[in-house]
Design a protein around this motif. Structure first.
Motif, short mmCIF file in Angstrom:
data_model
loop_
_atom_site.label_atom_id
_atom_site.label_comp_id
_atom_site.label_asym_id
_atom_site.label_seq_id
_atom_site.Cartn_x
_atom_site.Cartn_y
_atom_site.Cartn_z
N GLY A 1 3.99 -5.17 12.42
CA GLY A 1 4.69 -5.17 11.14
C GLY A 1 4.52 -3.86 10.41
O GLY A 1 5.49 -3.25 9.93
N ALA A 2 3.28 -3.38 10.33
CA ALA A 2 3.01 -2.16 9.60
C ALA A 2 3.73 -0.98 10.23
O ALA A 2 4.30 -0.13 9.53
CB ALA A 2 1.50 -1.90 9.56
N LEU A 3 3.75 -0.92 11.58
CA LEU A 3 4.41 0.20 12.24
C LEU A 3 5.92 0.17 12.04
O LEU A 3 6.57 1.21 11.99
CB LEU A 3 4.09 0.19 13.74
CG LEU A 3 2.68 0.65 14.10
CD1 LEU A 3 2.43 0.48 15.58
CD2 LEU A 3 2.47 2.11 13.71
N THR A 4 6.48 -1.04 11.91
CA THR A 4 7.92 -1.13 11.63
C THR A 4 8.21 -0.54 10.26
O THR A 4 9.18 0.19 10.08
CB THR A 4 8.38 -2.60 11.66
OG1 THR A 4 7.98 -3.16 12.89
CG2 THR A 4 9.88 -2.71 11.51
N MET B 1 0.83 -1.20 0.00
CA MET B 1 0.00 0.00 0.00
C MET B 1 0.87 1.25 0.00
O MET B 1 0.55 2.23 -0.67
CB MET B 1 -0.92 0.02 1.23
CG MET B 1 -1.87 -1.14 1.31
SD MET B 1 -2.87 -1.33 -0.16
CE MET B 1 -4.39 -0.59 0.35
N GLY B 2 1.96 1.21 0.76
CA GLY B 2 2.84 2.37 0.87
C GLY B 2 3.49 2.73 -0.45
O GLY B 2 3.78 3.89 -0.72
N ILE B 3 3.75 1.71 -1.29
CA ILE B 3 4.38 1.99 -2.58
C ILE B 3 3.32 2.40 -3.61
O ILE B 3 3.52 3.33 -4.39
CB ILE B 3 5.18 0.76 -3.07
CG1 ILE B 3 6.38 0.50 -2.16
CG2 ILE B 3 5.64 0.96 -4.52
CD1 ILE B 3 7.13 -0.76 -2.47
N PRO C 1 -3.06 6.10 8.02
CA PRO C 1 -4.04 5.10 8.46
C PRO C 1 -4.25 4.00 7.43
O PRO C 1 -4.39 2.83 7.79
CB PRO C 1 -5.33 5.91 8.64
CG PRO C 1 -4.89 7.31 8.81
CD PRO C 1 -3.63 7.45 8.04
N LEU C 2 -4.27 4.36 6.15
CA LEU C 2 -4.47 3.36 5.10
C LEU C 2 -3.41 2.28 5.17
O LEU C 2 -3.71 1.08 5.19
CB LEU C 2 -4.43 4.05 3.73
CG LEU C 2 -4.50 3.11 2.52
CD1 LEU C 2 -5.92 2.66 2.31
CD2 LEU C 2 -3.97 3.79 1.27
N VAL C 3 -2.15 2.71 5.23
CA VAL C 3 -1.04 1.76 5.26
C VAL C 3 -1.10 0.91 6.51
O VAL C 3 -1.01 -0.32 6.47
CB VAL C 3 0.31 2.52 5.18
CG1 VAL C 3 1.47 1.60 5.44
CG2 VAL C 3 0.46 3.18 3.82
N ILE C 4 -1.32 1.57 7.66
CA ILE C 4 -1.31 0.83 8.93
C ILE C 4 -2.49 -0.13 9.00
O ILE C 4 -2.33 -1.29 9.38
CB ILE C 4 -1.29 1.82 10.11
CG1 ILE C 4 0.08 2.50 10.16
CG2 ILE C 4 -1.57 1.11 11.42
CD1 ILE C 4 0.22 3.54 11.22
#
Lengths: 343, 376
Positions: B275-278, B99-101, B112-115
């Protein structure tokens, strides 16, 4: 109650005993200090991290430089590990492997006084003033082992197993292919080169399976440039009783009867050379140092018990030709195509 | 004497004694290996406490393991052993990276979307385990160990897919900057920020030279929330009841299967969030090809164990564990102890902490003795 008290006293006595075990010697002389951050392969990867550390150890023996290393367990450790050497005010910090390229850029920005060097990565024009890139003309040694493979193959089919595709591994691939083609032309026959990428530098099982398949399909010599995973290539050669060609170090010890030769890429030697120049105060920061056959950082081992004497002598001639610039091994696809068209 | 018995009975005392015992045995091991144990442990403590930056680093590194520890502890309260935290963590990183890419919205939508996508990926992955357990009675340990490996190879697959793979590296592209959760990221990398921070050594130490991010706040809030949820809500009561005795719970009219599924969904979400927060909070903000587990989920098991499955305890256990890991790294660079010995040291400390139940028994022994004396 007494027991508890005596236990606590015992703890203190024992721990204070141990304190005397190692005495640290502090010399008043200034020591050049070098820190090294490994990539996630760790210090015992039997490949370039090990080699780089050996280079630093030998440097320390020769010059008395203070050396230390930190292993990176996860990729998120790169930044903190580089930073902790900055805290220790190291004169030079080594990053082993291109996966740290971004972290080095950030670290060099926040610590302009510290010199950094990175193996297998070139920032080209954008090299920061306090960073030295160290690159190898690996295609030269790959050319040599390719030539050996071409000369030695009986099935007229040889193989190459690469780790993850990228410029560094492509140097090996195209150098090797060119070497095979050169030998094929000399012998006046057609030799096929089977190229496989296994998309990992660490999964030896996958490398083994891929190599077994290649050998089953008729390759009798397989060269690998797959880092730690390459052990699998050598194992497969051992099981099929065919030949593998090692990489980075002389890997003959892994299977003395089945390793034809190795494409040595002596990271340790290069690390030592660069560190030495830095210690002597030479200004090599902001540049990319490229090491090849001439500098003795790459090449093939002196002892190759599985290699016929005739081929070995031929290789030495080729090696001379490369050093003289008569043969320029290709390092990219484009260079390889040009090379092939004029061969 | 009575006072000592009272103190020994307190769980915190047992933990502290255990940690001290761990350090003691670790120092014996270090001496046997030929290192100066006092110096080594000293370096370890210095590595953690000497500068604001190192404390910040310990906090940063503790965030993922507090959350995976929370995940394991939560599942444990429902009688499930969530060894799959590692896999759920990896799924969280994978989807956060994707999502981040792929997307680049303004931060307050992007973050929020990515997390949440990482969290949902983890939740669904944990949910598979819960579903298999509740529908078919397949033991969660077996399924989650297998799923861990699937996640590992899936991560390698994504890292090598041409859409995400960054040429000439072993990993993916870095996620878009709008998804970063570092504290004041934009400001601290801007020229004004750097200029301001130059004059403030404390702030520059913890901001410029670390990846200080908001993750720890989320981790602490969640630990408190989970604690409240388990102890003060009906749902939490049901989950705990299932954990204590599922037959009795079923008899009392609690839907055991549903609760197992829910428990695994929540536990998975917590690991996925870790994982997402890392990915959003720590450089290099991407995933790379890996051959062995990085251990953030598996360390969560140790954290939950040290915390005795108490959600609030996970915060402190996570900090302790991360301190040991971070301090261990400075031991390596300054004393030259190989990482194997450091791991033995950490293992010993965790081992003793796991033995804490012996301490209250020691109190019982004392009590008996006192009782005898009084009888005489």
């Amino acid at each position: 109650m007494k027991k508890v008290a005596s236990l606590i006293i015992l703890v203190f006595i024992l721990t204070s005993l141990f304190a005397g075990c190692v005495s640290d010697s502090k010399s008043s002389n200034y020591q050049f200090s070098i820190g090294m951050v490994t990539d996630t392969g760790g210090i015992n990867d039997q490949s370039f991290n090990t080699s780089a550390w050996e280079g630093l150890q030998s440097l320390s023996e020769d010059t008395g430089a203070k050396i230390s290393y930190i292993e990176s367990k996860q990729t998120t450790d790169y930044t903190t590990n580089l930073d902790s050497f900055a805290d220790q005010n190291c004169d030079l910090v080594w990053a082993i492997g291109f996966s740290m390229s971004d972290s080095i850029l950030n670290a060099s920005k926040s610590n302009p006084d510290i010199k950094y060097a990175i193996v297998d990565n070139s920032y080209g024009e954008n090299t920061p003033d306090n960073v030295t890139g160290v690159m190898f003309r690996s295609e030269e040694t790959a050319f040599l082992v390719g030539y050996i493979a071409g000369k030695t193959t009986k099935t007229d089919k040889v193989g190459f197993v690469g780790g993850i595709e990228g410029n560094i591994i492509r140097q090996f691939e195209y150098g090797y292919r060119a070497g095979v083609d050169y030998a094929a032309k000399e012998l006046g026959k057609n030799i096929k080169t089977d190229i496989q990428y296994i998309e990992t530098f660490s999964d030896a099982t996958k490398a083994k399976a891929t190599t077994s398949k290649m050998m089953f399909d008729g390759c009798d010599i397989v060269f690998h440039a797959a880092g730690g995973a390459g052990v699998g290539v050598i194992e497969a050669a051992k099981e099929a009783n065919k030949f593998a060609i090692g990489v980075d170090r002389d890997q003959a010890y892994l299977a003395p009867n089945n390793v034809l030769t190795s494409a040595i890429k002596n990271v340790g030697e290069a690390v030592k050379l660069v560190s030495q120049s830095m210690m002597l105060g030479e200004d090599i920061s902001g540049k990319t140092m490229v090491y090849g056959l001439k500098d003795g950082c790459i090449g093939i081992p002196e002892n190759n018990p599985n290699l016929s004497l005739e081929v070995y002598e031929n290789v030495l001639e080729i090696q001379q030709k490369i050093m003289d610039g008569d043969i320029i091994p290709p390092d990219t696809k484009e260079a390889y195509n040009t090379y092939k068209s004029i061969l | 004497m009575q006072l000592i018995i009272k103190i020994l009975r307190k769980p915190i005392t047992s933990t502290i004694i255990a940690i001290l015992c761990g350090f003691f045995v670790a120092s014996i091991i270090l001496s046997l290996a030929g290192y100066n144990s006092i110096q080594t442990i000293n370096v370890m403590f210095n590595g953690v406490f000497s500068r604001p930056k190192s404390i910040a680093n310990v906090i940063i590194k503790s965030t993922p393991i507090i959350l995976t520890g929370l995940s394991v502890a939560f599942a444990f309260k429902t009688g499930l052993f969530n060894i799959g935290a590692e896999g759920q963590y990896i799924m969280g990183t994978i989807f956060a990276v994707i999502m981040g890419i792929q997307f680049d919205f303004v931060p307050y939508i992007q973050v929020p979307l990515v997390i949440f996508s990482g969290m949902i990926a983890g939740a669904l992955y944990g949910g598979i385990v819960g579903l298999l357990k509740s529908k078919f009675g397949i033991h969660e340990v077996i399924t989650s160990i297998m799923l861990n490996w699937i996640a590992l190879y899936m991560s390698n697959f994504i890292a090598n897919t041409s859409v995400f793979h960054k040429p000439n590296t072993t990993g993916t592209y870095v996620i878009n900057e709008s998804s970063f959760t570092q504290v004041l990221y934009k400001w601290k990398t801007s020229r004004a920020g750097i200029a301001y921070l130059k004059n403030n050594s404390f702030l520059s130490d913890i901001l410029l030279r670390t990846d200080l991010n908001y993750g720890i706040i989320i981790a602490i809030v969640l630990a408190i929330f989970i604690s409240f949820f388990l102890l003060k809500t009906t749902k939490g009561f049901e989950l705990r009841a299932v954990g204590l005795n599922n037959h009795a719970s079923e008899f009392a009219g609690i839907d055991v299967k549903k609760n197992i599924l829910h428990s695994m969904l929540i536990a998975g979400a917590l690991s996925g969030l870790a994982g997402a927060l890392t990915i959003t909070g720590m450089s290099p903000h991407n995933i790379s090809t890996i051959s062995v587990f990085e251990g953030n989920g598996l360390n969560g098991l140790s954290v939950a164990l040290i915390a005795n499955s108490s959600p609030i305890g996970c915060i402190f256990a996570g900090l302790l564990f991360s301190g040991l890991i971070y301090g261990g790294q400075s031991v390596q660079s300054e004393v030259g102890v190989p990482s194997e010995i450091i791991n033995i040291m950490i293992g010993t400390i965790v081992f003793f902490v796991a033995l804490t139940r012996l301490i209250p028994q020691l109190a019982n022994v004392f009590e008996k003795k006192v009782g005898k004396k009084n009888a005489n």
